[in-house]
Enzyme design. Sequence first.
Site: not given
Length: 277
Positions: A169-170, A173
């Site tokens: 998920h990170e 980003h």
Amino acid sequence: MMFFEQQHAARATSRKLLLAFALTIVLLVLAVNGALWLVFGLVSIGWSGPVRLPHYFYAVNTGITLLFVLGGWWMESSMLSQGGQAIAERVGARTLRPHLHDDEHGLQQIVQEMALAAQMSVPVIMLLSRQWQINAFAAGLHPADSVIAVTEGALRELDRAELQALVAHELSHIAEGDTRLYTRLSGMVFGLELVFRFGQHLHGMQLSHGNKSNVAALGGRLMGLPVMAAGGLGWLAGRLLVAAVSRQREFLADARAVQWTRYPLGMLGVLRKIQCQ
């Protein structure tokens, strides 16, 4: 696959919201110019004469408004230009010690695996010690200086599949440029707030005993109220749009995490444990 459709929908919605943000700035400039034109018109009616705008009236108003907005973006970007690691250290993160702790060694391996799956370079990995909530964040304006920081709570409470989903998920980003996007949008929202504060300052000018000072203060009060109103509406709209963009980028990051891990239950497990905190 479903996650590709979710990514496409999140990107499309993000683009629409960014266009709406740009439209908000355009409307703010028009509102400031229109409000100040109205003030000059009312003053001219009081003097029983035609409306006489100062030279370069619209250019000056537009330039000052954009100076606030772009100045806020520049100030925010300058504060974060030191790199992701400096930002993470500022909030208390430290680099991993994989040679001393097995769980930190496992986290390092997970980040390396997910970076390989995402076809990205491995970012710096940091740990937020003694922070027991399940959380993580990515920092850095560019992939080359990006950092992923994970809380000790996430390291302790999540199993390996869930940690993979959180890290993926990170990484999304970073890959999607979300940290840079958030910085720019937050800076512009700060600039919109500055327009509101400037109008507030003008409207709060105090009357004094001198005639010339009274004229200047009264003019400031008349101009300050519409500038404050326009800036306040722009500031509110900007904050709402940034929140909406952030939500869409979170949806996109979740979909990318499922794509790279190929295990939807990992991301679902993270979300459930976060809700139970």
